[in-house]
Design a protein around this motif. Structure first.
Motif, PDB file in Angstrom:
ATOM      1  N   TYR A  44       0.842  -1.196   0.000  1.00 43.58           N
ATOM      2  CA  TYR A  44       0.000   0.000   0.000  1.00 43.58           C
ATOM      3  C   TYR A  44       0.878   1.246   0.000  1.00 43.58           C
ATOM      4  CZ  TYR A  44      -3.625  -3.339   1.262  1.00 43.58           C
ATOM      5  OH  TYR A  44      -4.471  -4.421   1.269  1.00 43.58           O
ATOM      6  N   THR A  45       0.360   2.311  -0.571  1.00 45.46           N
ATOM      7  CA  THR A  45       1.095   3.570  -0.591  1.00 45.46           C
ATOM      8  C   THR A  45       0.997   4.251   0.771  1.00 45.46           C
ATOM      9  OG1 THR A  45      -0.812   4.887  -1.295  1.00 45.46           O
ATOM     10  CG2 THR A  45       0.530   3.842  -3.031  1.00 45.46           C
ATOM     11  N   LYS A  46       1.870   5.216   0.982  1.00 47.89           N
ATOM     12  CA  LYS A  46       1.820   5.969   2.233  1.00 47.89           C
ATOM     13  C   LYS A  46       0.488   6.712   2.383  1.00 47.89           C
ATOM     14  CE  LYS A  46       6.737   6.748   3.171  1.00 47.89           C
ATOM     15  NZ  LYS A  46       7.796   7.777   3.384  1.00 47.89           N
ATOM     16  N   PHE A  47      -0.038   7.205   1.268  1.00 50.35           N
ATOM     17  CA  PHE A  47      -1.327   7.901   1.329  1.00 50.35           C
ATOM     18  C   PHE A  47      -2.432   6.941   1.769  1.00 50.35           C
ATOM     19  CE2 PHE A  47      -5.413   9.126  -0.475  1.00 50.35           C
ATOM     20  CZ  PHE A  47      -5.524  10.434  -0.023  1.00 50.35           C
ATOM     21  N   GLN A  48      -2.435   5.735   1.226  1.00 50.93           N
ATOM     22  CA  GLN A  48      -3.448   4.757   1.611  1.00 50.93           C
ATOM     23  C   GLN A  48      -3.310   4.359   3.078  1.00 50.93           C
ATOM     24  OE1 GLN A  48      -2.417   1.875  -1.430  1.00 50.93           O
ATOM     25  NE2 GLN A  48      -4.296   2.317  -2.598  1.00 50.93           N
ATOM     26  N   ILE A  49      -2.067   4.172   3.512  1.00 45.93           N
ATOM     27  CA  ILE A  49      -1.827   3.791   4.912  1.00 45.93           C
ATOM     28  C   ILE A  49      -2.271   4.900   5.852  1.00 45.93           C
ATOM     29  CG2 ILE A  49      -0.030   3.278   6.621  1.00 45.93           C
ATOM     30  CD1 ILE A  49       1.538   1.941   4.298  1.00 45.93           C
ATOM     31  N   ALA A  50      -1.849   6.134   5.557  1.00 49.44           N
ATOM     32  CA  ALA A  50      -2.157   7.256   6.440  1.00 49.44           C
ATOM     33  C   ALA A  50      -3.646   7.566   6.459  1.00 49.44           C
ATOM     34  CB  ALA A  50      -1.369   8.490   6.003  1.00 49.44           C
ATOM     35  N   THR A  51      -4.310   7.463   5.309  1.00 52.65           N
ATOM     36  CA  THR A  51      -5.715   7.843   5.219  1.00 52.65           C
ATOM     37  C   THR A  51      -6.646   6.707   5.607  1.00 52.65           C
ATOM     38  OG1 THR A  51      -5.172   9.382   3.439  1.00 52.65           O
ATOM     39  CG2 THR A  51      -7.491   8.820   3.728  1.00 52.65           C
ATOM     40  N   TRP A  52      -6.623   5.633   4.804  1.00 56.78           N
ATOM     41  CA  TRP A  52      -7.561   4.540   5.054  1.00 56.78           C
ATOM     42  C   TRP A  52      -7.159   3.718   6.266  1.00 56.78           C
ATOM     43  CZ3 TRP A  52     -11.458   6.281   2.880  1.00 56.78           C
ATOM     44  CH2 TRP A  52     -11.383   6.913   1.622  1.00 56.78           C
ATOM     45  N   GLY A  53      -5.859   3.611   6.517  1.00 49.19           N
ATOM     46  CA  GLY A  53      -5.415   2.916   7.722  1.00 49.19           C
ATOM     47  C   GLY A  53      -5.888   3.621   8.978  1.00 49.19           C
ATOM     48  N   SER A  54      -5.767   4.949   8.984  1.00 52.68           N
ATOM     49  CA  SER A  54      -6.202   5.724  10.149  1.00 52.68           C
ATOM     50  C   SER A  54      -7.712   5.634  10.342  1.00 52.68           C
ATOM     51  CB  SER A  54      -5.787   7.192   9.982  1.00 52.68           C
ATOM     52  OG  SER A  54      -4.376   7.315   9.934  1.00 52.68           O
ATOM     53  N   LEU A  55      -8.442   5.659   9.231  1.00 55.97           N
ATOM     54  CA  LEU A  55      -9.906   5.544   9.321  1.00 55.97           C
ATOM     55  C   LEU A  55     -10.306   4.178   9.890  1.00 55.97           C
ATOM     56  CD1 LEU A  55     -12.745   6.700   8.672  1.00 55.97           C
ATOM     57  CD2 LEU A  55     -12.564   5.554   6.456  1.00 55.97           C
ATOM     58  N   ILE A  56      -9.667   3.122   9.395  1.00 54.53           N
ATOM     59  CA  ILE A  56      -9.985   1.775   9.885  1.00 54.53           C
ATOM     60  C   ILE A  56      -9.656   1.640  11.359  1.00 54.53           C
ATOM     61  CG2 ILE A  56      -9.313  -0.659   9.706  1.00 54.53           C
ATOM     62  CD1 ILE A  56      -8.975  -0.150   6.656  1.00 54.53           C
ATOM     63  N   VAL A  57      -8.482   2.147  11.768  1.00 49.55           N
ATOM     64  CA  VAL A  57      -8.088   2.088  13.179  1.00 49.55           C
ATOM     65  C   VAL A  57      -9.115   2.802  14.045  1.00 49.55           C
ATOM     66  CG1 VAL A  57      -6.403   2.934  14.868  1.00 49.55           C
ATOM     67  CG2 VAL A  57      -5.614   1.819  12.783  1.00 49.55           C
ATOM     68  N   HIS A  58      -9.561   3.977  13.593  1.00 50.51           N
ATOM     69  CA  HIS A  58     -10.532   4.744  14.378  1.00 50.51           C
ATOM     70  C   HIS A  58     -11.865   4.025  14.472  1.00 50.51           C
ATOM     71  CE1 HIS A  58     -13.680   7.793  15.079  1.00 50.51           C
ATOM     72  NE2 HIS A  58     -12.773   8.345  15.872  1.00 50.51           N
ATOM     73  N   GLU A  59     -12.410   3.594  13.337  1.00 47.85           N
ATOM     74  CA  GLU A  59     -13.739   2.988  13.332  1.00 47.85           C
ATOM     75  C   GLU A  59     -13.761   1.656  14.075  1.00 47.85           C
ATOM     76  OE1 GLU A  59     -16.528   4.640  12.152  1.00 47.85           O
ATOM     77  OE2 GLU A  59     -14.960   6.182  12.128  1.00 47.85           O
ATOM     78  N   VAL A  60     -12.790   0.794  13.797  1.00 46.51           N
ATOM     79  CA  VAL A  60     -12.754  -0.514  14.456  1.00 46.51           C
ATOM     80  C   VAL A  60     -12.552  -0.347  15.959  1.00 46.51           C
ATOM     81  CG1 VAL A  60     -11.472  -2.677  14.663  1.00 46.51           C
ATOM     82  CG2 VAL A  60     -11.971  -1.740  12.401  1.00 46.51           C
ATOM     83  N   SER A  61     -11.613   0.513  16.348  1.00 45.24           N
ATOM     84  CA  SER A  61     -11.340   0.723  17.776  1.00 45.24           C
ATOM     85  C   SER A  61     -12.566   1.297  18.478  1.00 45.24           C
ATOM     86  CB  SER A  61     -10.146   1.662  17.958  1.00 45.24           C
ATOM     87  OG  SER A  61      -8.986   1.126  17.389  1.00 45.24           O
ATOM     88  N   TYR A  62     -13.197   2.288  17.845  1.00 42.34           N
ATOM     89  CA  TYR A  62     -14.335   2.964  18.483  1.00 42.34           C
ATOM     90  C   TYR A  62     -15.454   1.984  18.794  1.00 42.34           C
ATOM     91  CZ  TYR A  62     -17.640   6.662  19.630  1.00 42.34           C
ATOM     92  OH  TYR A  62     -18.519   7.468  20.290  1.00 42.34           O
TER      93      TYR A  62
END
Length: 297
Positions: A44-62
């Motif tokens: 994955y690109t850095k943009f994908q990691i930073a954007t979609w990775g952060s979104l997934i971490v937030h939603e799943v964790s929440y």
């Protein structure tokens, strides 16, 4: 001179923790985590990691962190730990909360998350496994972020309670007198931006790897969902954190409206005396419990 002494103390503490860590057994999850991390970097690109990775971490964790509090309402045994027992959760309120959360997450927070990649690029924040800080450095950084966020939250939260602006913004969050975990981020979009700014200040100060972004997200969600849970469960590991406020402290804020403005710790409310009503309330509860025990005997 004082600054040099502080630096020496911090360096000594760091060396001591590093020395103790050298005697700890290897973490069996470290190699699988390393493999998964490197796989992510390779595919994955850095943009994908930073954007979609952060979104997934937030939603799943929440929503995972909300599960225990949600389940508690169906377990009769857990009701003795509910703080406001006369105000049970309702499906109507929980559904309304869920719909507002989805709007805030995807139309307010997601645009902010999209800036994560540009933030990491501007400050040259690494993604590589070899650059990742040790666990105790991450813990210290998350604690530092919490201290900064707590200070921001106290003063801005208290400002949002001012009678001239309360009804326009913060009133939305106080719609629920008896909070529940999922309600932690139930707020007016402006409040999401105003109080949410405190989350990013610590990142700007401490961030030396993208992993801190995700670690701090998880820590902050763990704390805010816990204090909004409506349940004061014994043996809560968060109570081991020095000066941690906890669910009973913040639940009183929703019930009383005045005081207990801090998000995580108790010191700002203690310094400015905005916990006085909470202290009086606890003393009254103790006297009532003592009276009931005396009558029972």
């Amino acid at each position: 001179m004082a600054m040099n002494d502080s630096v020496n103390i911090l360096n000594s503490a760091y060396l001591a923790v590093e020395y103790i860590d050298s005697f700890l057994p290897d973490n069996p999850l470290q190699q699988p985590f390393k493999n998964a991390w490197n796989y992510m970097l390779d595919n994955y690109t850095k943009f994908q990691i930073a954007t979609w990775g952060s979104l997934i971490v937030h939603e799943v964790s929440y929503f995972l962190l909300c599960v225990p509090g949600f389940v508690f309402q169906f377990i009769p045994y857990m009701q003795k730990y509910k703080i406001q027992q006369d105000k049970p959760e309702t499906w109507e309120k929980q559904w309304k909360c869920f719909k507002t959360l989805l709007f805030n997450h995807f139309f307010i927070q997601l645009p902010l998350i999209c800036g994560t990649y540009y933030f990491t690029e501007y400050f040259n924040i690494p993604y590589e496994w070899e650059e990742m800080p040790r666990w105790y450095v991450l813990v210290a950084q998350c604690f530092g972020c919490a201290v900064i966020e707590d200070a921001w939250h106290y003063f801005l939260h208290r400002l949002l309670h001012h009678k001239r602006i309360y009804k326009y913004i913060h009133k939305v969050h106080h719609e629920f007198v008896s909070p529940f975990g999922m309600q932690a981020e139930y707020a007016h979009p402006l409040e999401t931006l105003i109080l949410g700014t405190g989350f990013f200040i610590g990142i700007v100060v401490f961030c030396n790897h993208v992993i801190l972004l995700w670690a701090w997200v998880i820590c902050r969600l763990m704390e805010t969902i816990d204090v909004h849970s409506g349940y004061d469960v014994p043996l809560n590991p968060l109570h081991l954190v020095p000066f941690y406020a906890g669910a009973r402290f913040h639940d009183f804020h929703h019930m009383n409206f005045i005081g207990n403005y801090a998000s995580t710790f108790t010191w700002w409310d203690r310094i400015f005396g905005t916990d006085s009503q909470f202290i009086a309330y606890k003393e009254k509860e103790k006297k009532q419990q003592l009276t009931m025990k005396q009558k029972a005997n």
